[in-house]
Design an enzyme around this catalytic site. Structure first.
Site, PDB file in Angstrom:
ATOM      1  N   GLU A  69      15.741 -27.429  -8.449  1.00  0.00           N
ATOM      2  CA  GLU A  69      14.351 -27.711  -8.824  1.00  0.00           C
ATOM      3  C   GLU A  69      13.360 -27.159  -7.811  1.00  0.00           C
ATOM      4  OE1 GLU A  69      11.290 -31.283 -10.066  1.00  0.00           O
ATOM      5  OE2 GLU A  69      13.278 -31.818  -9.336  1.00  0.00           O
ATOM      6  N   ASP A  89      19.046 -31.356  -8.944  1.00  0.00           N
ATOM      7  CA  ASP A  89      17.764 -32.050  -8.782  1.00  0.00           C
ATOM      8  C   ASP A  89      17.926 -32.948  -7.556  1.00  0.00           C
ATOM      9  OD1 ASP A  89      15.391 -33.420  -8.866  1.00  0.00           O
ATOM     10  OD2 ASP A  89      15.405 -33.654 -11.056  1.00  0.00           O
ATOM     11  N   ILE A  91      15.902 -34.972  -5.895  1.00  0.00           N
ATOM     12  CA  ILE A  91      15.397 -36.328  -6.114  1.00  0.00           C
ATOM     13  C   ILE A  91      14.808 -36.377  -7.517  1.00  0.00           C
ATOM     14  CG2 ILE A  91      13.835 -38.161  -5.377  1.00  0.00           C
ATOM     15  CD1 ILE A  91      13.934 -37.114  -2.551  1.00  0.00           C
ATOM     16  N   ASP A  92      15.583 -36.882  -8.460  1.00  0.00           N
ATOM     17  CA  ASP A  92      15.073 -37.052  -9.821  1.00  0.00           C
ATOM     18  C   ASP A  92      14.397 -38.417  -9.871  1.00  0.00           C
ATOM     19  OD1 ASP A  92      14.585 -36.396 -12.480  1.00  0.00           O
ATOM     20  OD2 ASP A  92      16.314 -37.554 -13.155  1.00  0.00           O
ATOM     21  N   THR A  94      10.931 -38.402  -8.542  1.00  0.00           N
ATOM     22  CA  THR A  94      10.129 -38.271  -7.314  1.00  0.00           C
ATOM     23  C   THR A  94       8.927 -39.215  -7.334  1.00  0.00           C
ATOM     24  OG1 THR A  94      10.813 -35.977  -6.957  1.00  0.00           O
ATOM     25  CG2 THR A  94       8.792 -36.681  -5.884  1.00  0.00           C
ATOM     26  N   ASP A 218      17.340 -31.704 -14.554  1.00  0.00           N
ATOM     27  CA  ASP A 218      17.184 -33.115 -14.923  1.00  0.00           C
ATOM     28  C   ASP A 218      18.355 -33.621 -15.764  1.00  0.00           C
ATOM     29  OD1 ASP A 218      14.470 -33.557 -13.866  1.00  0.00           O
ATOM     30  OD2 ASP A 218      13.830 -32.182 -15.449  1.00  0.00           O
TER      31      ASP A 218
END
Length: 272
Positions: A69, A89, A91-92, A94, A218
């Protein structure tokens, strides 16, 4: 050639290490920067976690490719080939991370020949470690998980999101779907993370999750976790799932997925 077992062991260690960063920083002040719009956020910790994962994997598997990402947001072209590719990802969720809401996770998947082989989604705040390998089932903290098996939309708990886009057309469709579904389903929920929403379906805690405008990073890990838990992932219009399409619908059964697909108002964002 390389060993999938070796890949799996390596990524488990790295994700746990990355999780310790997220756990340490979630309750500390953070400077958030914007990307595509004022609610599409990134922090230095997103970037540091992605670097940790990419550097750690590259040191063991230098020929592997990445779709991440944060690298992508800096202008790196997204391209999914048949080569071993890690979709990350860091930190999905955020927005949740910035607000110290504990529904945030690291999501990473390995695709070979465009086929998912490994998926890991780790929420280090609540210690939820979801994992799956092709043909070997799905797990939460090492224990097998299964989808609910629900087939009827009227009995389904649905995960859906507003998303990070504030595009007028998209927002209209999201709200129209929410309004239409409210009277047709048991309930609607949102965790603020596409990966965790999908894992709730894999766990059997929810029956369906769908979203328009998400990205490959994601949903790539959630896809294999849901499938290995006995569920299905399709395009929200009813066709085959395409990880690069920025559209996803996962459900406990194909009957339920197709029933939802028939009533959704569709939105087609630009592909990854």
């Amino acid at each position: 050639m390389f060993d999938i077992d070796e890949c799996y062991i390596a990524v488990l260690r790295l994700v746990k290490e990355a999780g310790s960063i997220v756990r340490e920083k979630i309750n500390q002040p953070k400077d958030a920067m914007t990307k595509s719009c004022e609610v599409d956020l990134v922090t230095e910790w997103d970037q540091k976690v992605e670097k940790l994962l990419v550097d750690g994997i590259s040191s063991k598997f230098p020929d592997h490719k990445f779709i991440g990402e944060e690298a992508t947001s800096l202008g790196t072209k997204v391209e999914l080939t048949d080569a071993p590719t890690w979709i990350i990802d860091p930190i999905d969720g955020t927005m949740n991370f910035v607000h110290s809401l504990p529904h945030t996770c690291i999501s990473i998947a390995l695709l070979i020949n465009k086929t998912p082989e490994i998926g890991v989604v780790y929420n280090p705040i609540l210690e939820q470690f979801f994992s799956a390998r092709r043909g070997q089932g799905a797990f939460l903290n090492g224990a097998p998980i299964r989808v609910s098996g629900e087939k009827e939309l009227r009995k389904a708990l649905v995960m859906m999101e507003m998303g990070t886009s504030r595009d007028t057309e998209k927002m209209k469709i999201v709200l129209e779907n929410a309004n239409n579904l409210t009277s047709q389903v048991h309930g609607i929920r949102a965790l603020g993370s596409a990966a965790l929403n999908m894992c709730m379906v894999a766990l059997g805690g929810a029956d369906i999750s769908f979203e328009f405008g998400i990205h490959a990073w994601d949903v790539a890990a959630g896809d294999i976790i849901v499938r290995e838990a006995g569920g299905v992932c399709i395009d929200p219009a009813g066709g085959p799932f395409d990880v690069m399409s920025r559209r996803v619908l996962c459900a406990s059964t194909m009957e339920l997925a197709q029933e939802l697909a028939k009533v959704l108002v569709q939105y087609y964002p630009e592909r990854d």
